[in-house]
Design an enzyme around this catalytic site. Structure first.
Site, short mmCIF file in Angstrom:
data_model
loop_
_atom_site.label_atom_id
_atom_site.label_comp_id
_atom_site.label_asym_id
_atom_site.label_seq_id
_atom_site.Cartn_x
_atom_site.Cartn_y
_atom_site.Cartn_z
N PRO A 1 41.16 37.69 37.60
CA PRO A 1 40.55 38.90 37.04
C PRO A 1 39.77 39.68 38.09
O PRO A 1 39.20 39.12 39.02
CB PRO A 1 39.62 38.37 35.96
CG PRO A 1 40.11 36.98 35.67
CD PRO A 1 40.68 36.48 36.95
N LEU A 2 39.77 40.99 37.91
CA LEU A 2 38.97 41.89 38.71
C LEU A 2 38.06 42.63 37.73
O LEU A 2 38.55 43.28 36.81
CB LEU A 2 39.88 42.88 39.45
CG LEU A 2 39.20 43.98 40.24
CD1 LEU A 2 38.36 43.39 41.37
CD2 LEU A 2 40.25 44.94 40.79
#
Length: 125
Positions: free
Chosen positions: A2-3
């Site tokens: 995830p970012l």
């Protein structure tokens, strides 16, 4: 992988911002099976004139509102996403003490081939 991009009004102390990072990372580890040390997050602070929100959807938000955009692989189930939303609200409520009404989360999904995490490679394609 995830970012996270987190937006909030300016003026919170370092410990508050670090608590947001810690709570979000823990929620992702618990609900999305994110690997250890998979932490890619930024916080952007905004002056009041550059931070607008409303009471849409019958939610009484406050100036403590936090916008959280999570970009992830397009491999998560609806159940995982719902669990993530719940856990984020719970953990941010515990630390740093954000009301659930002020937790606004958006998940953006991207295909595996749309990621390069370094060295100019498409590691997941």
């Amino acid at each position: 992988m995830p970012l996270l991009q987190i937006s909030l009004r300016a003026g919170k102390p370092d410990a508050y911002r670090q608590a947001i990072f810690d709570s979000l990372y823990r929620a992702m580890r618990e609900t999305l099976n994110v690997p250890e040390d998979d932490q890619f997050m930024t916080i952007t602070e905004h002056e009041p004139a550059n931070f607008r929100y409303g009471a849409a959807f019958g939610i009484d938000r406050s100036d403590e509102l936090v916008f959280i955009r999570i970009t992830v692989f397009n491999t998560r189930t609806a159940e995982q996403k719902k669990a993530l939303f719940r856990r984020i609200a719970e953990l941010l409520g515990e630390s740093p003490g954000i009301r659930s009404e002020d937790v606004f989360v958006n998940i953006v999904e991207a295909a595996l081939e749309n990621w390069s995490v370094g060295n100019g490679l498409a590691q997941f394609a």
